[in-house]
Write a protein that holds these residues in place. Structure first.
Motif, PDB file in Angstrom:
ATOM      1  N   LYS A   1      92.768  55.767  84.234  1.00 46.64           N
ATOM      2  CA  LYS A   1      92.684  55.838  85.687  1.00 46.64           C
ATOM      3  C   LYS A   1      92.175  57.194  86.155  1.00 46.64           C
ATOM      4  CE  LYS A   1      95.918  54.028  88.244  1.00 46.64           C
ATOM      5  NZ  LYS A   1      97.267  53.686  88.768  1.00 46.64           N
ATOM      6  N   MET A   2      92.361  58.219  85.331  1.00 48.17           N
ATOM      7  CA  MET A   2      91.877  59.533  85.733  1.00 48.17           C
ATOM      8  C   MET A   2      90.344  59.638  85.624  1.00 48.17           C
ATOM      9  SD  MET A   2      92.846  62.159  82.637  1.00 48.17           S
ATOM     10  CE  MET A   2      91.564  62.704  81.515  1.00 48.17           C
ATOM     11  N   TRP A   3      89.695  58.632  85.006  1.00 46.45           N
ATOM     12  CA  TRP A   3      88.238  58.650  84.876  1.00 46.45           C
ATOM     13  C   TRP A   3      87.549  57.883  86.006  1.00 46.45           C
ATOM     14  CZ3 TRP A   3      85.406  61.302  81.224  1.00 46.45           C
ATOM     15  CH2 TRP A   3      86.148  61.903  80.191  1.00 46.45           C
ATOM     16  N   ILE A   4      88.317  57.186  86.837  1.00 50.69           N
ATOM     17  CA  ILE A   4      87.705  56.273  87.813  1.00 50.69           C
ATOM     18  C   ILE A   4      86.774  57.006  88.775  1.00 50.69           C
ATOM     19  CG2 ILE A   4      88.176  54.748  89.763  1.00 50.69           C
ATOM     20  CD1 ILE A   4      90.709  53.822  88.275  1.00 50.69           C
ATOM     21  N   LYS A   5      87.249  58.034  89.446  1.00 54.72           N
ATOM     22  CA  LYS A   5      86.423  58.704  90.446  1.00 54.72           C
ATOM     23  C   LYS A   5      85.194  59.340  89.832  1.00 54.72           C
ATOM     24  CE  LYS A   5      90.151  59.589  93.759  1.00 54.72           C
ATOM     25  NZ  LYS A   5      90.948  60.628  94.463  1.00 54.72           N
ATOM     26  N   GLY A   6      85.366  59.935  88.662  1.00 52.90           N
ATOM     27  CA  GLY A   6      84.220  60.558  88.005  1.00 52.90           C
ATOM     28  C   GLY A   6      83.169  59.539  87.592  1.00 52.90           C
ATOM     29  N   LEU A   7      83.615  58.398  87.062  1.00 50.15           N
ATOM     30  CA  LEU A   7      82.665  57.352  86.672  1.00 50.15           C
ATOM     31  C   LEU A   7      81.996  56.735  87.893  1.00 50.15           C
ATOM     32  CD1 LEU A   7      84.670  55.624  83.804  1.00 50.15           C
ATOM     33  CD2 LEU A   7      82.604  57.022  83.559  1.00 50.15           C
ATOM     34  N   GLN A   8      82.708  56.666  89.006  1.00 51.68           N
ATOM     35  CA  GLN A   8      82.083  56.173  90.242  1.00 51.68           C
ATOM     36  C   GLN A   8      80.963  57.109  90.699  1.00 51.68           C
ATOM     37  OE1 GLN A   8      85.615  55.882  92.706  1.00 51.68           O
ATOM     38  NE2 GLN A   8      85.635  53.630  92.562  1.00 51.68           N
ATOM     39  N   ASP A   9      81.126  58.392  90.456  1.00 49.57           N
ATOM     40  CA  ASP A   9      80.126  59.372  90.880  1.00 49.57           C
ATOM     41  C   ASP A   9      78.961  59.494  89.901  1.00 49.57           C
ATOM     42  OD1 ASP A   9      81.440  60.150  93.211  1.00 49.57           O
ATOM     43  OD2 ASP A   9      82.652  61.645  92.171  1.00 49.57           O
ATOM     44  N   LEU A  10      79.180  59.195  88.632  1.00 48.53           N
ATOM     45  CA  LEU A  10      78.195  59.497  87.593  1.00 48.53           C
ATOM     46  C   LEU A  10      76.875  58.761  87.813  1.00 48.53           C
ATOM     47  CD1 LEU A  10      77.573  60.960  84.922  1.00 48.53           C
ATOM     48  CD2 LEU A  10      78.446  58.940  83.724  1.00 48.53           C
ATOM     49  N   GLN A  11      75.788  59.518  87.765  1.00 46.35           N
ATOM     50  CA  GLN A  11      74.450  58.943  87.918  1.00 46.35           C
ATOM     51  C   GLN A  11      73.582  59.166  86.691  1.00 46.35           C
ATOM     52  OE1 GLN A  11      72.920  60.754  91.494  1.00 46.35           O
ATOM     53  NE2 GLN A  11      74.658  60.073  92.734  1.00 46.35           N
ATOM     54  N   LYS A  12      74.138  59.762  85.662  1.00 44.41           N
ATOM     55  CA  LYS A  12      73.388  60.021  84.438  1.00 44.41           C
ATOM     56  C   LYS A  12      73.792  59.014  83.359  1.00 44.41           C
ATOM     57  CE  LYS A  12      71.236  63.678  86.006  1.00 44.41           C
ATOM     58  NZ  LYS A  12      71.325  65.070  85.538  1.00 44.41           N
ATOM     59  N   PRO A  13      72.919  58.779  82.373  1.00 40.27           N
ATOM     60  CA  PRO A  13      73.266  57.867  81.273  1.00 40.27           C
ATOM     61  C   PRO A  13      74.527  58.311  80.535  1.00 40.27           C
ATOM     62  CG  PRO A  13      70.918  58.341  81.260  1.00 40.27           C
ATOM     63  CD  PRO A  13      71.528  59.264  82.273  1.00 40.27           C
ATOM     64  N   LEU A  14      75.285  57.322  80.063  1.00 41.97           N
ATOM     65  CA  LEU A  14      76.563  57.586  79.405  1.00 41.97           C
ATOM     66  C   LEU A  14      76.557  57.003  78.000  1.00 41.97           C
ATOM     67  CD1 LEU A  14      79.590  58.505  79.599  1.00 41.97           C
ATOM     68  CD2 LEU A  14      80.079  56.201  80.469  1.00 41.97           C
ATOM     69  N   LEU A  15      77.023  57.793  77.041  1.00 44.35           N
ATOM     70  CA  LEU A  15      77.267  57.327  75.677  1.00 44.35           C
ATOM     71  C   LEU A  15      78.734  57.561  75.362  1.00 44.35           C
ATOM     72  CD1 LEU A  15      75.155  57.665  72.493  1.00 44.35           C
ATOM     73  CD2 LEU A  15      77.533  58.395  72.416  1.00 44.35           C
ATOM     74  N   HIS A  16      79.408  56.515  74.936  1.00 46.47           N
ATOM     75  CA  HIS A  16      80.800  56.621  74.525  1.00 46.47           C
ATOM     76  C   HIS A  16      80.838  56.661  73.000  1.00 46.47           C
ATOM     77  CE1 HIS A  16      85.045  54.608  74.342  1.00 46.47           C
ATOM     78  NE2 HIS A  16      85.079  55.877  73.998  1.00 46.47           N
ATOM     79  N   PHE A  17      81.310  57.778  72.455  1.00 51.89           N
ATOM     80  CA  PHE A  17      81.337  57.986  71.005  1.00 51.89           C
ATOM     81  C   PHE A  17      82.755  57.729  70.517  1.00 51.89           C
ATOM     82  CE2 PHE A  17      80.056  61.215  67.460  1.00 51.89           C
ATOM     83  CZ  PHE A  17      79.928  60.162  66.557  1.00 51.89           C
ATOM     84  N   HIS A  18      82.908  56.644  69.774  1.00 52.65           N
ATOM     85  CA  HIS A  18      84.218  56.302  69.197  1.00 52.65           C
ATOM     86  C   HIS A  18      84.271  56.879  67.784  1.00 52.65           C
ATOM     87  CE1 HIS A  18      87.936  54.362  68.413  1.00 52.65           C
ATOM     88  NE2 HIS A  18      87.451  53.365  67.684  1.00 52.65           N
ATOM     89  N   THR A  19      84.844  58.061  67.689  1.00 50.20           N
ATOM     90  CA  THR A  19      84.873  58.784  66.419  1.00 50.20           C
ATOM     91  C   THR A  19      86.218  59.478  66.290  1.00 50.20           C
ATOM     92  OG1 THR A  19      83.613  60.312  65.004  1.00 50.20           O
ATOM     93  CG2 THR A  19      83.837  60.902  67.344  1.00 50.20           C
ATOM     94  N   GLN A  20      86.324  60.363  65.344  1.00 52.84           N
ATOM     95  CA  GLN A  20      87.562  61.107  65.119  1.00 52.84           C
ATOM     96  C   GLN A  20      87.227  62.394  64.403  1.00 52.84           C
ATOM     97  OE1 GLN A  20      91.522  59.028  64.244  1.00 52.84           O
ATOM     98  NE2 GLN A  20      90.919  59.735  62.218  1.00 52.84           N
ATOM     99  N   TYR A  21      87.987  63.447  64.697  1.00 51.19           N
ATOM    100  CA  TYR A  21      87.700  64.741  64.058  1.00 51.19           C
ATOM    101  C   TYR A  21      87.841  64.658  62.547  1.00 51.19           C
ATOM    102  CZ  TYR A  21      88.243  69.533  62.486  1.00 51.19           C
ATOM    103  OH  TYR A  21      88.111  70.709  61.794  1.00 51.19           O
TER     104      TYR A  21
END
Length: 513
Positions: free
Chosen positions: A88-108
């Motif tokens: 839920k803390m990502w909602i406002k930021g994602l609503q504003d985002l106008q650039k391409p998004l890549l979600h990287f599902h990884t681990q250190y």
């Protein structure tokens, strides 16, 4: 890192939260910096990845997304959830985002530390949990993005990021492309026409008509000295082949081509344009025999070939959609070895399982795909308003796998179509006075050519040896347009079903808006 992308950045934002204390965030930050440094040192990703810190609250997410929107160097954002990051803390930021998004599902860490595993470690390294939470909110919000799953040190994952990074750069460039139409598209041709307003709204490209008469003002100002200097460049770069025209006519036509190139370059530069179209029915003054004639002796084919090689988008007969798409293809392909070109389906060769289609054009095929040093030749071109001898580069293409692509306007949406092809070596064609490529559509001529027609594909395409359908898939995903692909696995019945399903989807989508 490819020099061509030096003015671009990819931002990396790590999701976390303060539930586990400040020490945990310090570790998250340290791991993130190491991972970003590793990606930049991999030699695989062509655009610099810039670490923008951890996001631990809605305000921090919103701030970084707004900053990305306002930074011209940033062409996209990579997100990764090191710990559990409440979505839920990502909602406002994602609503504003106008650039391409890549979600990287990884681990250190690559593996679980079996013998020392405890709750502190598990809470800190919680990507399996956090990335799924983040993925859910993106899906619920219908946020277009690329999802890459894999260990961050693995080349396979890095290559997927590299593809997306190149495409993100192409999308950023598209928003700044201005395409000039020297003349309009050919009369009564549907596939090269379309809705230029919607095209700009959806894909970013700006297309303007530009009078050929205005370009002639530039043509008149080109000096003989400038023409001579450019002809010397031609002599160094190409094989000079004086044929039936004779030496006097040959050099006159080559000089005419050089004058046209200089004028065209200056118009594009002064107008801030990186793509253009021509039309053989609009070339300046109509009567070439008048003493005060001002115009091209034929379409500026040699200039178009050379400008394409430098990244200027081109489409023949006023095809502004292909001109823009070629520009993006060239941007995406920078630093890759084999080349790209504008091409047109011309004539068929039925030969069983090697049935193929000859690709060419009246003049304008890009020399980046030439197998050998191109020949500079002068031949008669009997089409359009001015039937004259004119200069062009003649060559055949390299052999190998490739991919063609086009964008079509279906009225209620744009459709991007790609098709895998196999470029093969043609038999000698001593009487063909233009550049050409010969390819076998995949999976077979019958299925591949049929699917292209069913999808409403064009006779023009933007072709590349270097990229794959993954690039075009990412491109369509970022822009929110339909994408269909034709490859070795295509089956006609299933392809028809996909087209029918897509039609229903887009009709319902429009009705529900």
């Amino acid at each position: 890192m490819t020099k061509a992308f030096n003015n671009y950045e990819i931002w990396w934002v790590t999701g976390a939260q303060l539930l586990y204390g400040g020490d945990a965030v310090v570790q998250v930050d340290g791991h993130s910096k190491e991972m970003v440094e590793g990606l930049n040192n991999s030699g695989i990703i062509p655009i610099k990845v810039v670490y923008k810190g951890t996001a631990n609250s809605s305000k921090e997410v919103e701030d970084v997304m707004k900053a990305a929107n306002n930074d011209e160097k940033c062409v996209g954002i990579i997100t990764w959830m090191h710990t559990f990051s409440p979505a839920k803390m990502w909602i406002k930021g994602l609503q504003d985002l106008q650039k391409p998004l890549l979600h990287f599902h990884t681990q250190y860490n690559a593996e679980i530390p079996w013998e020392t595993m405890d709750m502190d470690f598990m809470n800190l390294n919680q990507s399996a949990h956090g990335d799924i939470e983040f993925g859910h909110i993106c899906t619920r919000m219908r946020v277009p993005r690329k999802v890459v799953c894999g260990y961050w040190k693995d080349a396979a994952a890095q290559k997927q990021i590299a593809v997306w990074a190149r495409v993100a750069a192409g999308v950023a460039d598209a928003k700044n492309v201005r395409c000039l139409m020297f003349g309009m598209n050919m009369n009564n041709v549907a596939v090269t026409d379309g809705d230029r307003v919607e095209f700009e709204q959806r894909l970013g490209y700006h297309v303007d008509y530009y009078p050929v008469s205005s370009m002639m003002d530039y043509w008149k100002k080109v000096t003989d000295k400038e023409v001579d200097e450019l002809v010397e460049v031609y002599k160094k770069e190409y094989t000079i082949k004086i044929d039936e025209s004779g030496e006097e006519v040959y050099w006159q036509k080559v000089r005419n081509a050089a004058r046209a190139e200089i004028a065209l370059r200056r118009v594009l530069k002064d107008e801030g344009a990186t793509a253009f179209t021509t039309n053989f029915d609009d070339l300046g003054d109509a009567d070439i025999n008048q003493p005060d004639f001002c115009g091209f002796d034929q379409i500026p084919g040699l200039a178009s070939q050379r400008l394409m090689a430098e990244g200027i988008g081109f489409g023949a007969e006023g095809d502004w959609k292909t001109a823009c798409l070629y520009r993006t293809l060239w941007v995406i392909s920078q630093g890759l070895p084999t080349g790209c070109s504008f091409l047109e389906d011309y004539t068929l060769n039925f030969a069983g399982d090697r049935s193929s289609c000859l690709q060419s054009h009246m003049l304008e095929v890009c020399p980046l795909i030439a197998v050998d040093k191109p020949k500079l030749e002068v031949h008669f071109l009997g089409i359009g308003i001015r039937k004259q001898q004119t200069a062009r580069l003649v060559f055949t293409s390299k052999v190998g796998r490739g991919i063609k692509a086009t964008v079509v306007d279906l009225g209620n949406r744009f459709r991007l179509i790609s098709q895998e092809v196999e470029c093969i070596e043609p038999k000698p064609m001593p009487n063909l006075p233009v550049a050409s490529a010969l390819w076998v559509p995949q999976p077979t001529f019958e299925i591949g050519a049929g699917a292209w027609i069913l999808a409403g594909g064009t006779h023009h395409s933007a072709f590349s040896y270097d990229i794959t359908e993954e690039y075009w898939e990412d491109f369509a995903e970022i822009l929110g347009i339909e994408y269909v692909k034709i490859n070795k696995d295509t089956k006609t019945y299933e392809f028809k079903q996909q087209l029918q399903s897509n039609e229903v989807y887009y009709m319902l989508n429009k009705a529900l808006r």
